[in-house]
Design a protein around this motif. Structure first.
Motif, PDB file in Angstrom:
ATOM      1  N   GLN A 144      -7.346  -1.240   2.496  1.00  0.00           N
ATOM      2  CA  GLN A 144      -6.479  -0.624   4.141  1.00  0.00           C
ATOM      3  C   GLN A 144      -6.489   0.686   4.943  1.00  0.00           C
ATOM      4  O   GLN A 144      -6.972   1.649   4.200  1.00  0.00           O
TER       5      GLN A 144
ATOM      6  N   PRO B 231       0.358  -1.765   0.150  1.00  0.00           N
ATOM      7  CA  PRO B 231      -0.118   0.139   0.087  1.00  0.00           C
ATOM      8  C   PRO B 231       0.978   1.007  -0.321  1.00  0.00           C
ATOM      9  O   PRO B 231       1.791   1.242   1.098  1.00  0.00           O
TER      10      PRO B 231
ATOM     11  N   ASN C  71       8.556  -7.483   3.714  1.00  0.00           N
ATOM     12  CA  ASN C  71       9.144  -5.960   2.659  1.00  0.00           C
ATOM     13  C   ASN C  71       9.640  -5.034   3.528  1.00  0.00           C
ATOM     14  O   ASN C  71       9.954  -4.987   4.388  1.00  0.00           O
TER      15      ASN C  71
ATOM     16  N   LYS D 258      -0.867  -5.260   8.588  1.00  0.00           N
ATOM     17  CA  LYS D 258       0.637  -5.127   7.906  1.00  0.00           C
ATOM     18  C   LYS D 258       1.387  -2.970   8.941  1.00  0.00           C
ATOM     19  O   LYS D 258       0.426  -2.873   9.493  1.00  0.00           O
TER      20      LYS D 258
ATOM     21  N   ARG E  94       8.190   0.573  -3.120  1.00  0.00           N
ATOM     22  CA  ARG E  94       9.089   2.234  -3.889  1.00  0.00           C
ATOM     23  C   ARG E  94       9.617   1.335  -5.036  1.00  0.00           C
ATOM     24  O   ARG E  94       9.444   2.415  -5.965  1.00  0.00           O
TER      25      ARG E  94
ATOM     26  N   ASP F 114      12.727  -2.137   1.174  1.00  0.00           N
ATOM     27  CA  ASP F 114      14.680  -2.350   0.128  1.00  0.00           C
ATOM     28  C   ASP F 114      14.253  -3.072  -0.867  1.00  0.00           C
ATOM     29  O   ASP F 114      15.426  -3.277  -1.467  1.00  0.00           O
TER      30      ASP F 114
HETATM   31  C1  FMN Z   1       5.039   7.175  -0.644  1.00  0.00           C
HETATM   32  C2  FMN Z   1       4.688   6.298   0.311  1.00  0.00           C
HETATM   33  C3  FMN Z   1       3.498   6.325   0.642  1.00  0.00           C
HETATM   34  C4  FMN Z   1       3.159   5.136   1.634  1.00  0.00           C
HETATM   35  N1  FMN Z   1       1.947   4.858   2.686  1.00  0.00           N
HETATM   36  C5  FMN Z   1       1.249   3.864   2.729  1.00  0.00           C
HETATM   37  C6  FMN Z   1       0.355   3.271   3.153  1.00  0.00           C
HETATM   38  O1  FMN Z   1      -1.028   4.119   2.839  1.00  0.00           O
HETATM   39  N2  FMN Z   1       0.261   2.405   4.421  1.00  0.00           N
HETATM   40  C7  FMN Z   1       1.297   1.043   4.869  1.00  0.00           C
HETATM   41  O2  FMN Z   1       0.917  -0.120   5.156  1.00  0.00           O
HETATM   42  N3  FMN Z   1       2.203   1.580   3.605  1.00  0.00           N
HETATM   43  C8  FMN Z   1       2.424   2.537   3.571  1.00  0.00           C
HETATM   44  N4  FMN Z   1       4.557   3.025   3.075  1.00  0.00           N
HETATM   45  C9  FMN Z   1       4.687   2.002   3.394  1.00  0.00           C
HETATM   46  C10 FMN Z   1       4.688   0.897   2.176  1.00  0.00           C
HETATM   47  O3  FMN Z   1       3.674   0.007   2.030  1.00  0.00           O
HETATM   48  C11 FMN Z   1       6.235  -0.196   2.270  1.00  0.00           C
HETATM   49  O4  FMN Z   1       6.173  -0.585   3.844  1.00  0.00           O
HETATM   50  C12 FMN Z   1       7.150   0.797   2.758  1.00  0.00           C
HETATM   51  O5  FMN Z   1       7.771   1.894   1.223  1.00  0.00           O
HETATM   52  C13 FMN Z   1       8.682  -0.293   2.646  1.00  0.00           C
HETATM   53  O6  FMN Z   1       8.772  -0.667   1.567  1.00  0.00           O
HETATM   54  P1  FMN Z   1       9.392  -0.211   0.077  1.00  0.00           P
HETATM   55  O7  FMN Z   1      10.960  -0.593   0.399  1.00  0.00           O
HETATM   56  O8  FMN Z   1       9.358  -1.995  -1.572  1.00  0.00           O
HETATM   57  O9  FMN Z   1       9.369   0.981  -0.520  1.00  0.00           O
HETATM   58  C14 FMN Z   1       4.244   3.974   1.803  1.00  0.00           C
HETATM   59  C15 FMN Z   1       5.264   4.185   1.538  1.00  0.00           C
HETATM   60  C16 FMN Z   1       5.407   5.105   0.621  1.00  0.00           C
HETATM   61  C17 FMN Z   1       7.006   5.409   0.347  1.00  0.00           C
END
Ligand code: FMN
Length: 355
Positions: A91, A37, A221, A160, A246, A223
């Motif tokens: 969510q 998300p 989850n 989450k 990301r 990086d």
């Molecule tokens: C811009 C942005 C918005 C996010 N919004 C949510 C969200 O609404 N709900 C949630 O559980 N995590 C949110 N996250 C966290 C991501 O789901 C994820 O846990 C976090 O970015 C680490 O994963 P990644 O390294 O693949 O980005 C957000 C992350 C980013 C960068």
């Protein structure tokens, strides 16, 4: 909706043949690789696009239970699910068991396959009220919140989380046990504490340890920015699934490339993806300004690492309407080849978010 060219569609089909359908708890997904998300990003156009491009399932952005209960139109718009979406969870965030339970029926009426609770958001405005990652601090209160929601729910419930509030209060294992007692299907975990926000590196040692001993399926989850990292993690992990956030912004083909390392995508493929996204955005939003903002930010992220990207982004940000934005993007992407894409992964990217 415009079809993809036979060339791109063939690449998509090749990778999709390798998708292995899986059940996480009782929830079926097209593969264990899910889109995480992201607030203001994971609306239906982006989610559907990612399913088109190999995501095994998706989760909406976080949506306030209070906004739902107050019938706030903006909040209700966020709940929209497109009929072509297959494996989608909504969510919710909030702190109050009664309000969260009250929002369940309305959220379910939009047709999600499951509901998820945000227990990872580090943002002050959310945690100061007791929501997001603050829910990790009170496992007993959490049990009450989960059971209040479960009583109202027809679809499965997931959560989450982060590893814990801070380095002294790492308690994801305890949270997983509470979740299991209350009938949660799976736990997705971002391998950082709330205190870390987005600094440092996601702690995969912790995630693996948790997954190895967990009574519930764990979705790891954090990086996983590049397809080879996803592939390697898939091979060695004890997690039953992985979530990517990301990584999908700078590389919309990350799911496909993770399933088939022989695939590569060039500027023309990116352009086709942008055309598909454009169609979805026109369907989803009526306000011209919203359409432009939604499309432009994704185009700008997709362009990461391509030559002369700073110049392109400057031009793109000056566009006044969606048609002009498409014109300048077509001129740019159609000249690019995959080999030209060189993302500097050492540079930090998007270091704030809601989970
Ligand atoms: C811009 C942005 C918005 C996010 N919004 C949510 C969200 O609404 N709900 C949630 O559980 N995590 C949110 N996250 C966290 C991501 O789901 C994820 O846990 C976090 O970015 C680490 O994963 P990644 O390294 O693949 O980005 C957000 C992350 C980013 C960068």
């Amino acid at each position: 909706m415009k079809e993809f060219s036979p060339k791109l569609q063939a690449k998509i089909d090749t990778a999709k043949e390798k998708m292995k359908p899986i059940k996480l708890g009782q929830i079926p997904f097209a593969s264990p690789l899910l889109l995480a998300p992201m607030a203001s990003i994971c609306n239906w156009p982006f989610r559907l696009l990612m399913e088109d491009l190999g995501a095994g399932g998706t989760v909406s952005e976080l949506i306030s239970c209070h906004g739902i209960n107050y019938n706030n139109q903006k909040t209700l718009d966020m709940l929209k699910i497109d009929s072509r979406e297959r494996n989608i969870g909504i969510q919710l965030f909030g702190e109050d068991p009664t309000a969260m339970a009250q929002s369940v029926k309305i959220a379910e009426s939009f047709g999600p396959k499951f509901l998820d609770i945000n227990m990872g958001c580090p943002v002050k405005k959310v945690v100061s009220k007791g929501g997001g990652s603050a829910l990790l601090k009170e496992p007993k209160a959490l049990a009450k919140l989960l059971s209040s929601m479960k009583k109202e729910m027809s679809v499965p419930l997931t959560i989450k989380i982060r590893m814990g509030w801070d380095a002294d209060q790492i308690n994801a294992d305890e949270i997983v046990h509470v979740a299991r007692e209350e009938g949660v299907e799976f736990v997705a975990i971002h391998g950082r504490t709330r205190a870390q926000q987005y600094t440092g590196e996601a702690n995969w040692n912790y995630i693996e340890e948790l997954a190895q001993h967990s009574p519930l399926p764990i979705i790891g989850n954090g990086d996983l920015h590049r397809s080879h990292q996803v592939r390697e993690r898939m091979q060695e992990t004890h997690c039953q699934g992985l979530m990517i956030a990301r990584g999908a912004l700078r590389n919309p083909f990350i799911f496909l490339e993770s399933m088939d390392e022989s695939l590569s995508f060039d500027g023309r493929d990116y352009w086709e993806v942008i055309e598909r996204l454009y169609d979805y955005i026109l369907e989803a939003f009526t306000l011209e300004r919203t359409r432009l903002v939604q499309l432009r930010k994704l185009i700008v992220w997709f362009s990461a690492g391509f030559p002369q990207v700073a110049k392109f982004r400057g031009i793109c940000f000056q566009t006044q309407d969606i048609e002009e934005c498409m014109r300048v993007s077509e001129d740019y992407f159609k000249t690019l080849t995959h080999q030209n894409k060189r993302i500097n992964y050492a540079e930090s990217f998007m270091t704030s978010g809601h989970g």
